[in-house]
Enzyme design. Structure first.
Site, PDB file in Angstrom:
ATOM      1  N   THR A 168      -9.020  19.730  36.931  1.00 33.88           N
ATOM      2  CA  THR A 168      -7.980  20.707  36.189  1.00 33.88           C
ATOM      3  C   THR A 168      -7.364  21.464  37.285  1.00 33.88           C
ATOM      4  OG1 THR A 168      -9.990  22.520  37.051  1.00 33.88           O
ATOM      5  CG2 THR A 168      -9.937  20.961  35.256  1.00 33.88           C
ATOM      6  N   GLY A 169      -6.080  21.741  37.050  1.00 30.38           N
ATOM      7  CA  GLY A 169      -5.243  22.709  37.968  1.00 30.38           C
ATOM      8  C   GLY A 169      -4.362  22.352  39.089  1.00 30.38           C
ATOM      9  N   SER A 187      -1.874  20.639  39.642  1.00 29.54           N
ATOM     10  CA  SER A 187       0.098  20.118  39.922  1.00 29.54           C
ATOM     11  C   SER A 187       0.560  21.223  41.249  1.00 29.54           C
ATOM     12  CB  SER A 187       0.275  21.103  38.672  1.00 29.54           C
ATOM     13  OG  SER A 187       0.232  22.258  38.636  1.00 29.54           O
ATOM     14  N   TYR A 240     -10.935  39.977  39.290  1.00 31.39           N
ATOM     15  CA  TYR A 240     -11.408  38.695  40.119  1.00 31.39           C
ATOM     16  C   TYR A 240     -12.714  38.455  40.507  1.00 31.39           C
ATOM     17  CZ  TYR A 240      -9.576  34.618  43.462  1.00 31.39           C
ATOM     18  OH  TYR A 240      -9.782  32.918  43.657  1.00 31.39           O
TER      19      TYR A 240
HETATM   20  N1  NAP Z   1      -6.087  30.066  47.583  1.00 29.33           N
HETATM   21  C1  NAP Z   1      -7.042  30.777  47.737  1.00 29.33           C
HETATM   22  O1  NAP Z   1      -6.900  31.549  48.610  1.00 29.33           O
HETATM   23  C2  NAP Z   1      -8.378  30.434  46.954  1.00 29.33           C
HETATM   24  C3  NAP Z   1      -9.688  31.398  47.271  1.00 29.33           C
HETATM   25  C4  NAP Z   1     -10.300  31.194  47.161  1.00 29.33           C
HETATM   26  C5  NAP Z   1     -10.657  30.741  45.602  1.00 29.33           C
HETATM   27  N2  NAP Z   1      -9.548  29.576  44.857  1.00 29.33           N
HETATM   28  C6  NAP Z   1      -9.658  28.984  43.834  1.00 29.33           C
HETATM   29  O2  NAP Z   1      -8.914  28.110  44.414  1.00 29.33           O
HETATM   30  C7  NAP Z   1      -8.531  26.874  42.949  1.00 29.33           C
HETATM   31  C8  NAP Z   1      -7.692  27.058  43.100  1.00 29.33           C
HETATM   32  O3  NAP Z   1      -6.165  27.814  43.012  1.00 29.33           O
HETATM   33  P1  NAP Z   1      -5.419  27.309  44.463  1.00 29.33           P
HETATM   34  O4  NAP Z   1      -5.261  27.691  45.416  1.00 29.33           O
HETATM   35  O5  NAP Z   1      -4.758  26.179  44.454  1.00 29.33           O
HETATM   36  O6  NAP Z   1      -4.222  27.796  44.095  1.00 29.33           O
HETATM   37  P2  NAP Z   1      -2.438  27.250  42.629  1.00 29.33           P
HETATM   38  O7  NAP Z   1      -2.014  26.840  43.603  1.00 29.33           O
HETATM   39  O8  NAP Z   1      -1.967  28.826  42.143  1.00 29.33           O
HETATM   40  O9  NAP Z   1      -3.015  26.655  41.932  1.00 29.33           O
HETATM   41  C9  NAP Z   1      -3.401  26.914  40.450  1.00 29.33           C
HETATM   42  C10 NAP Z   1      -3.784  25.256  39.063  1.00 29.33           C
HETATM   43  O10 NAP Z   1      -4.020  25.912  38.320  1.00 29.33           O
HETATM   44  C11 NAP Z   1      -3.129  25.593  37.465  1.00 29.33           C
HETATM   45  N3  NAP Z   1      -3.225  26.296  36.576  1.00 29.33           N
HETATM   46  C12 NAP Z   1      -3.529  27.736  36.101  1.00 29.33           C
HETATM   47  N4  NAP Z   1      -2.810  28.390  34.846  1.00 29.33           N
HETATM   48  C13 NAP Z   1      -3.581  27.945  34.165  1.00 29.33           C
HETATM   49  C14 NAP Z   1      -3.576  27.580  32.572  1.00 29.33           C
HETATM   50  N5  NAP Z   1      -3.410  28.219  31.930  1.00 29.33           N
HETATM   51  N6  NAP Z   1      -3.634  26.177  32.255  1.00 29.33           N
HETATM   52  C15 NAP Z   1      -4.336  25.310  33.026  1.00 29.33           C
HETATM   53  N7  NAP Z   1      -4.182  25.130  34.307  1.00 29.33           N
HETATM   54  C16 NAP Z   1      -3.998  26.228  34.791  1.00 29.33           C
HETATM   55  C17 NAP Z   1      -1.885  25.979  37.586  1.00 29.33           C
HETATM   56  O11 NAP Z   1      -0.820  24.923  37.260  1.00 29.33           O
HETATM   57  P3  NAP Z   1       0.687  25.082  36.009  1.00 29.33           P
HETATM   58  O12 NAP Z   1       0.937  26.095  36.040  1.00 29.33           O
HETATM   59  O13 NAP Z   1       0.652  24.116  36.253  1.00 29.33           O
HETATM   60  O14 NAP Z   1      -0.973  25.104  34.651  1.00 29.33           O
HETATM   61  C18 NAP Z   1      -2.136  25.462  39.980  1.00 29.33           C
HETATM   62  O15 NAP Z   1      -2.160  23.789  39.215  1.00 29.33           O
HETATM   63  C19 NAP Z   1      -8.264  28.201  41.333  1.00 29.33           C
HETATM   64  O16 NAP Z   1      -9.264  28.779  41.207  1.00 29.33           O
HETATM   65  C20 NAP Z   1      -8.422  29.586  43.003  1.00 29.33           C
HETATM   66  O17 NAP Z   1      -9.270  30.805  41.986  1.00 29.33           O
HETATM   67  C21 NAP Z   1      -8.445  29.468  45.545  1.00 29.33           C
END
Ligand code: NAP
Length: 266
Positions: A13-14, A16, A156
Site C-alpha cells: 500500500t502507498g 506510488s 500523527y
Molecule cells: N518519510 C518519513 O520521514 C517517514 C518517517 C516515518 C514513517 N513514515 C511512514 O512511511 C509511510 C510512507 O510514507 P512516505 O514517507 O513514503 O510518504 P509519501 O511519499 O507521501 O507516500 C505516501 C503513500 O501513501 C499513499 N496514500 C496517501 N493517501 C492515501 C490514501 N488516501 N489512500 C491510498 N493511498 C494513499 C500515497 O499515494 P497516493 O497519493 O497516490 O494515494 C503514497 O504512495 C507512511 O505510513 C509514513 O507515515 C515516513
C-alpha cells in the site's frame, strides 16, 4: 513477459511514491510478483511498467483510496481471499502537522482513517489468509515518533504509537501461528510526505534525514535478520533492548487489587 514467482505476491500500500515505491522496486528485484495500491493510477501504472520490464515479475495495479470504505473493503477482500499473496507491506500513510489548537480536525480524521483504521483492517485480512496457511509476512511501517511524541504533532505520532502497539500485539498472537510480522520505525526519510504535510523537507537538518533507498534496504536487512522491530537509524541496539526490558519489567506492577500506597488515605 511476466514470470511465475515462487516467493508469491507482495501487496504494497502507498506504492506510488516514497517508501512504498522503493519496497516495490526491491521486492520485484528479489523476485516477488507485486500488487500496487495507492490513489494515483498513473503513477502506479508507470511504476508497474518500469518494474515489469526491468525484472520480469508480474505487477498488478489496484488503485484505491484507503480512506474510502468501499475501496478499502475491496483491498481487504483481495488480501483475505488470494492464496498467492505471501506478503503485505502495510505502508500507506500521511502526516498532518501543526498544533492541536489550530489543526484542521477533518484532516486529522482522514489521517486516522489512513494511518489507523486502514492498516488495522488490512492486517486483519492478511492475518486470516496467512494464519490459515501458516505462512506469510507482514511489514508494517510505523515511525520512530511512536516513541517520541515530542518530535512532531501528537495527532500523527499518536497514530504511529497505536500502530506499533497493535503490531507488537499481532506478533504475540500470530507469530506462533507461523506468520512473520515486522514493525519498521523509520526516522525522518527523504520522501514527499513532508511537503504533502506542509513541512518543507529543506527545513530539516540533513544529518537527521535518511535517503529512502537506504531506509528500505536497512528495513529489508532487518527483516532478513529476523527482527521484530527495525529502527534503521539506531546504532545502539542495546539502548532499545534496555528500554524494552524496562517496559516489560513494569508489566507485573501495572494491575493490582489495591491502589499504590501513595494514593491511599493517610
Ligand atoms: N518519510 C518519513 O520521514 C517517514 C518517517 C516515518 C514513517 N513514515 C511512514 O512511511 C509511510 C510512507 O510514507 P512516505 O514517507 O513514503 O510518504 P509519501 O511519499 O507521501 O507516500 C505516501 C503513500 O501513501 C499513499 N496514500 C496517501 N493517501 C492515501 C490514501 N488516501 N489512500 C491510498 N493511498 C494513499 C500515497 O499515494 P497516493 O497519493 O497516490 O494515494 C503514497 O504512495 C507512511 O505510513 C509514513 O507515515 C515516513
Amino acid at each position: 513477459m511476466s514470470k511465475t514467482s515462487n516467493l508469491g505476491t507482495a501487496l504494497i500500500t502507498g506504492a506510488s511514491s516514497g517508501i512504498g515505491a522503493v519496497y516495490a522496486d526491491r521486492l520485484a528485484r528479489r523476485g516477488y510478483n507485486l500488487i500496487l495500491v495507492a490513489r494515483d493510477q498513473q503513477r502506479l501504472a508507470a511504476l508497474a511498467d518500469k518494474l515489469g520490464t526491468a525484472t520480469g515479475v508480474s505487477v498488478e495495479v489496484l488503485p484505491a483510496d484507503l480512506t474510502d470504505k468501499t475501496d478499502l473493503a475491496r483491498i481487504e477482500q483481495r488480501l483475505r481471499s488470494d492464496a498467492g499473496i505471501s506478503m503485505l507491506v502495510n505502508n500507506a500513510g500521511m502526516a498532518v502537522t501543526g498544533p492541536l489548537l489550530s489543526v484542521d480536525i477533518d484532516k486529522v480524521e482522514a489521517m486516522l482513517q489512513l494511518n489507523v483504521v486502514a492498516p488495522t483492517r488490512l492486517a486483519a485480512a492478511a492475518a486470516a489468509n496467512f494464519a490459515a496457511r501458516k505462512t506469510g509476512t507482514m511489514v508494517n511501517i510505523a515511525s520512530v515518533v511512536a516513541y517520541a511524541p515530542e518530535m512532531v504533532s501528537g495527532t500523527y505520532s499518536g497514530t504511529k504509537a497505536y500502530f506499533l502497539n497493535f503490531v507488537q500485539s499481532m506478533q504475540n498472537e500470530l507469530g506462533p501461528l507461523g506468520v512473520r510480522i515486522q514493525a519498521v520505525l523509520p526516522g525522518a526519510t527523504r520522501t514527499e510526505i513532508w511537503d504533502r504535510g506542509g513541512l518543507p523537507i529543506e527545513n530539516l537538518p540533513s544529518e537527521i534525514l535518511m535517503d529512502v533507498g537506504d531506509m528500505v534496504d536497512a528495513a529489508l536487512a532487518g527483516l532478513d535478520q529476523g527482527e521484530a522491530i527495525t529502527i534503521p537509524a539506531l546504532e545502539s541496539l542495546a539502548d532499545w533492548q534496555a528500554m524494552e526490558t524496562a517496559r516489560k519489567a513494569l508489566g507485573p506492577q501495572l494491575s493490582k487489587s489495591q491502589p499504590a500506597s501513595r494514593y491511599r488515605a493517610a
